[in-house]
Design a protein around this motif. Structure first.
Motif, PDB file in Angstrom:
ATOM      1  N   TYR A 127     124.127  39.144  51.668  1.00 16.29           N
ATOM      2  CA  TYR A 127     123.024  37.925  52.713  1.00 16.29           C
ATOM      3  C   TYR A 127     123.939  36.490  51.766  1.00 16.29           C
ATOM      4  CZ  TYR A 127     119.450  40.960  53.818  1.00 16.29           C
ATOM      5  OH  TYR A 127     118.938  42.065  54.533  1.00 16.29           O
ATOM      6  N   VAL A 128     124.610  35.639  52.742  1.00 13.49           N
ATOM      7  CA  VAL A 128     124.635  33.983  52.476  1.00 13.49           C
ATOM      8  C   VAL A 128     124.009  33.035  52.970  1.00 13.49           C
ATOM      9  CG1 VAL A 128     127.010  32.581  53.000  1.00 13.49           C
ATOM     10  CG2 VAL A 128     127.116  34.839  52.966  1.00 13.49           C
ATOM     11  N   ILE A 129     123.152  32.609  51.654  1.00 10.01           N
ATOM     12  CA  ILE A 129     122.367  31.336  51.809  1.00 10.01           C
ATOM     13  C   ILE A 129     122.941  30.300  51.803  1.00 10.01           C
ATOM     14  CG2 ILE A 129     120.396  31.019  50.638  1.00 10.01           C
ATOM     15  CD1 ILE A 129     119.757  33.271  50.491  1.00 10.01           C
ATOM     16  N   GLY A 130     123.180  28.971  52.438  1.00  8.30           N
ATOM     17  CA  GLY A 130     123.455  27.635  52.208  1.00  8.30           C
ATOM     18  C   GLY A 130     122.406  26.403  51.835  1.00  8.30           C
ATOM     19  N   VAL A 131     122.519  25.842  50.664  1.00  9.88           N
ATOM     20  CA  VAL A 131     121.346  25.278  50.425  1.00  9.88           C
ATOM     21  C   VAL A 131     121.889  23.990  50.654  1.00  9.88           C
ATOM     22  CG1 VAL A 131     120.161  24.814  48.322  1.00  9.88           C
ATOM     23  CG2 VAL A 131     120.528  27.072  48.564  1.00  9.88           C
ATOM     24  N   SER A 132     121.371  23.287  51.161  1.00  6.54           N
ATOM     25  CA  SER A 132     121.463  21.690  51.345  1.00  6.54           C
ATOM     26  C   SER A 132     120.521  20.704  50.556  1.00  6.54           C
ATOM     27  CB  SER A 132     121.738  21.641  53.381  1.00  6.54           C
ATOM     28  OG  SER A 132     121.770  20.253  53.375  1.00  6.54           O
ATOM     29  N   GLN A 133     121.038  20.521  49.538  1.00  7.62           N
ATOM     30  CA  GLN A 133     120.170  19.473  49.229  1.00  7.62           C
ATOM     31  C   GLN A 133     120.331  17.433  49.498  1.00  7.62           C
ATOM     32  OE1 GLN A 133     117.920  20.079  46.984  1.00  7.62           O
ATOM     33  NE2 GLN A 133     118.661  21.621  46.140  1.00  7.62           N
ATOM     34  N   LEU A 141     124.292  32.327  46.986  1.00  6.43           N
ATOM     35  CA  LEU A 141     124.506  30.620  47.072  1.00  6.43           C
ATOM     36  C   LEU A 141     125.420  30.367  47.221  1.00  6.43           C
ATOM     37  CD1 LEU A 141     121.347  31.019  44.898  1.00  6.43           C
ATOM     38  CD2 LEU A 141     121.343  31.216  47.462  1.00  6.43           C
ATOM     39  N   LYS A 142     125.499  29.009  48.550  1.00  7.85           N
ATOM     40  CA  LYS A 142     126.303  28.101  48.631  1.00  7.85           C
ATOM     41  C   LYS A 142     125.590  26.470  48.942  1.00  7.85           C
ATOM     42  CE  LYS A 142     130.275  30.708  51.727  1.00  7.85           C
ATOM     43  NZ  LYS A 142     130.896  30.178  52.466  1.00  7.85           N
ATOM     44  N   PHE A 143     126.009  25.678  47.913  1.00  9.18           N
ATOM     45  CA  PHE A 143     125.331  24.521  47.993  1.00  9.18           C
ATOM     46  C   PHE A 143     125.890  23.593  48.304  1.00  9.18           C
ATOM     47  CE2 PHE A 143     123.888  27.303  43.996  1.00  9.18           C
ATOM     48  CZ  PHE A 143     122.462  27.309  44.261  1.00  9.18           C
ATOM     49  N   ALA A 144     124.977  22.778  48.730  1.00  8.53           N
ATOM     50  CA  ALA A 144     125.874  21.387  49.016  1.00  8.53           C
ATOM     51  C   ALA A 144     124.915  20.146  49.563  1.00  8.53           C
ATOM     52  CB  ALA A 144     126.199  20.993  50.646  1.00  8.53           C
ATOM     53  N   ASP A 202     123.659  33.223  56.549  1.00  8.58           N
ATOM     54  CA  ASP A 202     122.481  34.190  56.906  1.00  8.58           C
ATOM     55  C   ASP A 202     121.049  33.210  57.599  1.00  8.58           C
ATOM     56  OD1 ASP A 202     123.830  36.818  57.048  1.00  8.58           O
ATOM     57  OD2 ASP A 202     124.622  36.024  55.148  1.00  8.58           O
ATOM     58  N   LEU A 203     121.257  32.484  56.246  1.00  5.52           N
ATOM     59  CA  LEU A 203     119.685  31.471  56.094  1.00  5.52           C
ATOM     60  C   LEU A 203     120.258  30.573  55.585  1.00  5.52           C
ATOM     61  CD1 LEU A 203     115.913  32.681  54.820  1.00  5.52           C
ATOM     62  CD2 LEU A 203     117.369  30.812  53.642  1.00  5.52           C
ATOM     63  N   LEU A 204     119.991  29.184  55.903  1.00  2.00           N
ATOM     64  CA  LEU A 204     119.442  28.140  55.431  1.00  2.00           C
ATOM     65  C   LEU A 204     118.088  27.220  54.862  1.00  2.00           C
ATOM     66  CD1 LEU A 204     121.157  26.021  58.700  1.00  2.00           C
ATOM     67  CD2 LEU A 204     121.770  25.810  56.316  1.00  2.00           C
ATOM     68  N   ILE A 205     118.532  26.892  53.090  1.00  6.18           N
ATOM     69  CA  ILE A 205     117.704  26.163  53.447  1.00  6.18           C
ATOM     70  C   ILE A 205     117.577  24.644  52.897  1.00  6.18           C
ATOM     71  CG2 ILE A 205     116.566  25.631  50.804  1.00  6.18           C
ATOM     72  CD1 ILE A 205     117.341  29.115  50.010  1.00  6.18           C
ATOM     73  N   VAL A 206     117.233  24.088  53.241  1.00  6.64           N
ATOM     74  CA  VAL A 206     117.175  22.795  53.342  1.00  6.64           C
ATOM     75  C   VAL A 206     115.896  21.610  53.041  1.00  6.64           C
ATOM     76  CG1 VAL A 206     118.217  20.536  55.335  1.00  6.64           C
ATOM     77  CG2 VAL A 206     118.332  23.085  55.922  1.00  6.64           C
ATOM     78  N   SER A 207     116.383  20.773  52.527  1.00  6.90           N
ATOM     79  CA  SER A 207     115.859  19.307  52.212  1.00  6.90           C
ATOM     80  C   SER A 207     116.460  17.768  53.119  1.00  6.90           C
ATOM     81  CB  SER A 207     116.035  19.007  50.160  1.00  6.90           C
ATOM     82  OG  SER A 207     114.621  18.476  50.119  1.00  6.90           O
ATOM     83  N   PRO A 208     115.851  17.797  53.732  1.00  2.00           N
ATOM     84  CA  PRO A 208     116.070  16.954  54.570  1.00  2.00           C
ATOM     85  C   PRO A 208     116.218  15.599  54.332  1.00  2.00           C
ATOM     86  CG  PRO A 208     113.944  18.312  55.786  1.00  2.00           C
ATOM     87  CD  PRO A 208     114.644  18.305  54.047  1.00  2.00           C
ATOM     88  N   ASN A 209     116.744  14.263  54.451  1.00  2.00           N
ATOM     89  CA  ASN A 209     117.012  13.062  52.947  1.00  2.00           C
ATOM     90  C   ASN A 209     116.173  12.053  53.536  1.00  2.00           C
ATOM     91  OD1 ASN A 209     118.063  11.417  51.694  1.00  2.00           O
ATOM     92  ND2 ASN A 209     119.178  10.079  53.319  1.00  2.00           N
ATOM     93  N   GLN A 210     115.750  12.291  55.255  1.00  2.00           N
ATOM     94  CA  GLN A 210     114.574  11.697  55.729  1.00  2.00           C
ATOM     95  C   GLN A 210     114.201  12.114  57.005  1.00  2.00           C
ATOM     96  OE1 GLN A 210     115.165   7.097  56.666  1.00  2.00           O
ATOM     97  NE2 GLN A 210     117.494   7.408  56.603  1.00  2.00           N
ATOM     98  N   ILE A 238     114.452  27.705  56.251  1.00  3.40           N
ATOM     99  CA  ILE A 238     113.533  27.527  55.167  1.00  3.40           C
ATOM    100  C   ILE A 238     113.197  25.908  54.270  1.00  3.40           C
ATOM    101  CG2 ILE A 238     112.664  27.347  53.060  1.00  3.40           C
ATOM    102  CD1 ILE A 238     113.526  30.476  53.461  1.00  3.40           C
ATOM    103  N   LEU A 239     112.089  24.491  55.411  1.00  2.00           N
ATOM    104  CA  LEU A 239     113.208  23.037  54.352  1.00  2.00           C
ATOM    105  C   LEU A 239     111.256  23.274  53.214  1.00  2.00           C
ATOM    106  CD1 LEU A 239     111.377  21.181  57.957  1.00  2.00           C
ATOM    107  CD2 LEU A 239     113.616  22.054  56.727  1.00  2.00           C
ATOM    108  N   PHE A 240     112.900  22.896  51.933  1.00  2.00           N
ATOM    109  CA  PHE A 240     111.450  23.049  50.994  1.00  2.00           C
ATOM    110  C   PHE A 240     111.870  21.558  50.803  1.00  2.00           C
ATOM    111  CE2 PHE A 240     113.053  22.290  46.452  1.00  2.00           C
ATOM    112  CZ  PHE A 240     111.801  22.537  45.782  1.00  2.00           C
ATOM    113  N   ASP A 241     110.193  20.758  50.159  1.00  2.00           N
ATOM    114  CA  ASP A 241     110.053  19.924  49.380  1.00  2.00           C
ATOM    115  C   ASP A 241     110.373  18.802  50.513  1.00  2.00           C
ATOM    116  OD1 ASP A 241     109.651  17.811  47.950  1.00  2.00           O
ATOM    117  OD2 ASP A 241     112.145  16.885  47.731  1.00  2.00           O
TER     118      ASP A 241
END
Length: 878
Positions: free
Chosen positions: A26-32, A58-61, A83-91, A110-113
């Motif tokens: 599984y490849v998970i993209g993490v967008s901070q 994990l792939k971080f950005a 395969d899945l996105l973990i996103v912490s939106p700016n606005q 997945i929306l985080f925070d």
């Protein structure tokens, strides 16, 4: 045999691949949305969670609070097929569309925070921001006993945590009528911006009893601002309570802050939620993490607990690293035994192959060099006859007393270039003789010191033109027996190279020294130097260093060959950017009998440039009515070839004022200084080529309007396209027709004049559409706005005009005049009169009131200008 080696290597790779894990990856993209200590803690927890899940990558950005960047990063993750996105939106609003696209493509999100304004997400996990704000609001109200002035410093405006924390805080304090929120500022979660916000609040003289910052970084910034204002012990509360040095928990323990609120990261729960989704296990869509209030009562205990957790985490990471190392060593050892035997076989095969390849390559290179030399030799022989037929008639015609100065100047250019071609032909033929072993020395006795003085004198004229200092250091006399012609050729080639690569104002040294029975001849300069990688090859035939502008690569090879014929050697020392030094050493006396008479070279060795001014005429201008000098358009010619510049100056001077530059950088500086009407530029030039010059010119607000003609030998279609893509207005290939060039220049200048006339007589929007350069469009728009904004200011003048638009007075005048046909003052006066006419026709204001309203200092001067513009008195507009 090589094919068998390949199959063996392929087998080894297949065996290695068989040891890999065949489980589902599984490849998970993490967008901070940003980078900070809190998000670093989350990322570390996510990485630790993968220790027990080897099938997760994990792939971080991080977007650094840039909405567009975050949208691009998420789009890149989608293209890579995560395969899945973990996103912490700016606005809330800014990246909803790109998250929706990912969700619509079947990628779980997945929306985080933080949240967005869209419902297209798979799950949410994070702390309850409303609860955090409400808890802190109730705490502050209790601390103030229900009465006091409170300041709220919020995070990023438009982000869901800032909105929800504010809502929870306001709901909590609304139950306490005595609590007044006297100010609210947005500081984007940053410490410095929090400090700036607090500075602004305190500078206004507002009394503040308590500060609620939506995170601890802004709280610390506000505290520092208060201390700068001499306020000690200001009561401040924040959110995050990170147990790190300088974090919220330490500040609460040390009494700098009264409270904070633990805003949990829980990367382990985020990872577990992600795996539940990926592996189709049950999960909740909305998952809220619990936080708690941190005060001085529990801060120390929580810090001790966090310290112990961090120790255990470090220990786990260390153990994980050791396990990874052990596993890697185990896998490597399994492969090493197989690979060792394969490598031995491959090495033997490669060595045999390399040896055979080297032998074959050397043989091919020798054949290629021989063929190249033979080709050059054949061409050189073919060139000698036409060169003779050119040189002799030119030599005859140039002394004709009936020639005009202009014609004689043109013939001098031909004569100099014929001499250059003759010298190149002689060098090629001489080098061929050296290669074939047929070159012989023709010995003579002469004084080397005296000869060196004569040889250096040949370069006086060229040196003066470039302001180069020539320094000669030789003993009074050096008696020598050698081939004087070849020694002269050695010195000429070295001095010629030094002249070519020494900048204006530089220095060239020419020296000789005697040691025992040998003489050393040295030529040094302070030019661009030679790169260390090029030094071993500079004497190789046909080799040209990376910074070589022109040449055949034969000159230095001849220097080495002639030195070796004299039983000597040629060496070079150089430091890039500081110049180089060539040294030729040889015996003072060659064995053999000196000739009774010196053998002269076949043709002239060097043709120095005459000081005669090349006349300014290149075609018949009898039928032209030449404009006055002050009315002539100015043309800037940029070319590193002096003869081309001279020829163009000669051709253009009867009609235009002509300026010259030797390369793109010098031309760009001159264009900014003189703002010519048109520029003619070569492409292949040192320092800055024509394409880069054209690109920079078209982006420079002061000179972007100037038409550029690229005049070059690069004539292929894709090269023409490249020239136009860099902003060229015309592209003419060499050899060119002078009539074509003159017509193109005239057309471009006339087109620019027609555009300025159109500006004078048409709507400005029509003119904007006709401008092809975006820089000019932006300039005209900015020009119009500045004029409209300052119509009523009678003190507004050209100096302020230039300051606002970013140009000097001269640049502003020439730019505006070229584009509009009016001076800046005329444009401003015309705009004021048009506004005045509108006011007179549509309002009841008096003539005086209108005059002052549009920036005229006196009504009488206004009436005079109005009469000149509209042929009416202002009062007649009523």
């Amino acid at each position: 045999m090589m094919r068998q080696y390949f199959y063996l290597a392929l087998l080894a790779l297949l065996l290695t691949a068989c040891t890999a894990d065949n489980g589902k990856k599984y490849v998970i993209g993490v967008s901070q949305c940003s980078e900070d200590i809190w998000r670093d803690k989350l990322n570390s927890e996510l990485v630790m969670s993968t220790y027990q899940h080897d099938n997760v990558v994990l792939k971080f950005a991080s977007a650094n609070d840039d909405d567009r960047l975050q949208a691009k990063q998420i789009s890149r993750f989608v293209k890579e097929g995560v395969d899945l996105l973990i996103v912490s939106p700016n606005q809330i609003h800014t990246i909803s569309s790109v998250i929706d696209k990912a969700y619509d493509r079947g990628i779980p999100v997945i929306l985080f925070d933080r949240k967005t304004d869209s419902k297209k997400y798979t799950a949410f996990i994070g702390a309850d921001n409303y609860e955090a704000g409400h808890e802190m609001g109730a705490f502050i109200a209790r601390q103030l006993k229900g009465k006091g002035n409170v300041v709220e410093i919020c995070g990023l405006e438009g982000s869901s945590p800032a909105i929800e924390r504010n809502r929870g805080f306001m709901d909590a304090v609304s139950g306490f009528p005595g609590i007044r929120v006297v100010d609210r500022r947005y500081a984007g979660w940053l410490k410095d911006r929090g400090a700036a916000a607090m500075d602004s609040i305190l500078a206004g003289g507002q009394h503040v009893d308590y500060v609620f910052a939506q995170n601890d970084r802004m709280a610390v910034g506000a505290l520092q601002a208060a201390e700068r204002h001499g306020i000690r012990g200001m009561r401040i509360a924040g959110i995050d309570a990170l147990p790190v040095p300088g974090g919220g928990m330490e500040n609460v323990r040390d009494g700098r802050m009264e409270a904070s609120y633990i805003y949990p990261t829980r990367g382990d729960l985020v990872m577990q939620l992600a795996l539940n989704i990926l592996e189709k296990r049950p999960y909740k869509r909305d998952n809220y993490l619990k936080g708690t209030l941190v005060t001085s009562n529990n801060a120390n205990a929580l810090l001790l607990q966090s310290e112990e957790i961090m120790k255990q985490t470090a220990r786990i990471q260390s153990l994980h690293g050791k396990v990874d190392n052990y596993l890697a060593q185990y896998n490597h050892q399994k492969v090493y035994l197989l690979l060792f035997s394969v490598i031995i076989i491959l090495l033997v095969g490669i060595m045999v192959y390399a040896y055979r390849t080297t032998v074959m390559r050397r043989h091919i290179e020798e054949e290629a060099t021989a063929a190249k030399l033979q080709f050059f030799t054949n061409i050189s022989h073919e060139l000698r006859t036409p060169l003779t037929l050119i040189a002799d008639p030119v030599e005859y015609i140039i002394h004709d007393p009936n020639l005009s100065p202009q014609q004689r100047g043109m013939l001098q250019i031909v004569q100099r270039n014929v001499a250059v071609l003759s010298r190149l032909v002689s060098e090629i033929l001489d080098f061929r003789k050296v290669q074939n072993g047929k070159m012989q020395l023709h010995l003579s006795d002469f004084d080397l010191s005296e000869c060196m003085r004569q040889w250096l004198g040949l370069f006086d004229t060229s040196a003066r033109k470039k302001h180069i200092t020539l320094q000669l250091h030789v003993p009074e006399s050096i008696p020598m027996r050698a081939d004087r012609d070849k020694l002269e050729r050695i010195c000429y080639n070295l001095l010629s190279n030094a002249m070519k690569y020494t900048p204006e104002g530089g220095c060239i040294g020419f020296a000789a020294s005697v040691e025992a029975d040998k003489v050393g001849i040295m030529v040094s300069d302070n030019g661009c130097g030679i790169a260390q990688d090029d030094l071993p090859y500079v004497f190789d035939r046909f080799y040209q260093a990376g910074n070589a502008g022109h040449g055949t690569g034969i000159g230095l090879a001849l220097v080495k060959a002639f030195a070796e014929l004299h039983h000597g050697q040629a060496t070079v020392e150089s430091e890039e950017g500081k110049g180089c030094t060539f040294v030729v050493s040889m015996p003072l006396r060659q064995e053999g009998k000196a000739c009774a008479q010196e053998v002269q070279p076949d043709g002239p060795l060097i043709e120095t440039e005459e000081n005669t001014e090349i006349p300014n005429q290149a075609r018949h201008v009898d039928d032209l009515i030449l404009p006055a000098e002050s009315d002539r358009p100015e043309v800037l010619v940029i070319d590193d070839n002096g003869d081309i510049r001279t020829y163009l100056r000669s051709a253009l001077s009867p009609i235009y004022k002509v300026s010259e530059a030797v390369d793109g950088k010098n031309g760009l500086e001159m264009a900014r200084r003189i703002v010519p009407d048109l520029i003619i530029s070569d492409i292949m030039m040192p320092v800055m080529d024509g394409l880069e010059f054209c690109s920079q010119l078209k982006q420079d607000k002061a000179i972007s309007h100037i038409p550029v003609i690229l005049l070059t030998a690069r004539s292929l279609d894709d090269q023409r396209v490249e020239g136009y893509e860099h902003g060229a207005d015309a592209y003419i290939a060499k050899p060119f027709s002078l009539r074509l060039l003159l017509s193109r220049i005239d057309n471009l200048i006339q087109s620019r004049r027609k555009l300025s006339q159109l500006f004078s007589n048409s709507d400005e929007n029509d003119v904007l559409e006709k401008l092809s350069n975006e820089t000019d469009k932006t300039f005209i728009t900015q020009l119009r706005k500045i004029i409209q904004d300052n119509l009523g200011d009678s003190e507004f003048n050209v100096e302020r005009f230039g300051d606002e638009i970013g140009l000097s007075r001269v640049q502003l005048y020439r730019k505006v005049k070229a584009l509009t046909g009016h001076s800046p003052v005329e444009m401003l006066r015309k705009a004021r009169l048009m506004r005045a006419r509108h006011l007179l026709q549509t309002t009841d204001k008096s003539v005086s009131e209108v005059a002052y309203a549009v920036g005229f200092s006196t009504p009488s001067y206004f009436s005079k200008c109005y009469k000149e513009e509209f042929d009416l008195q202002p009062a007649q507009e009523r």
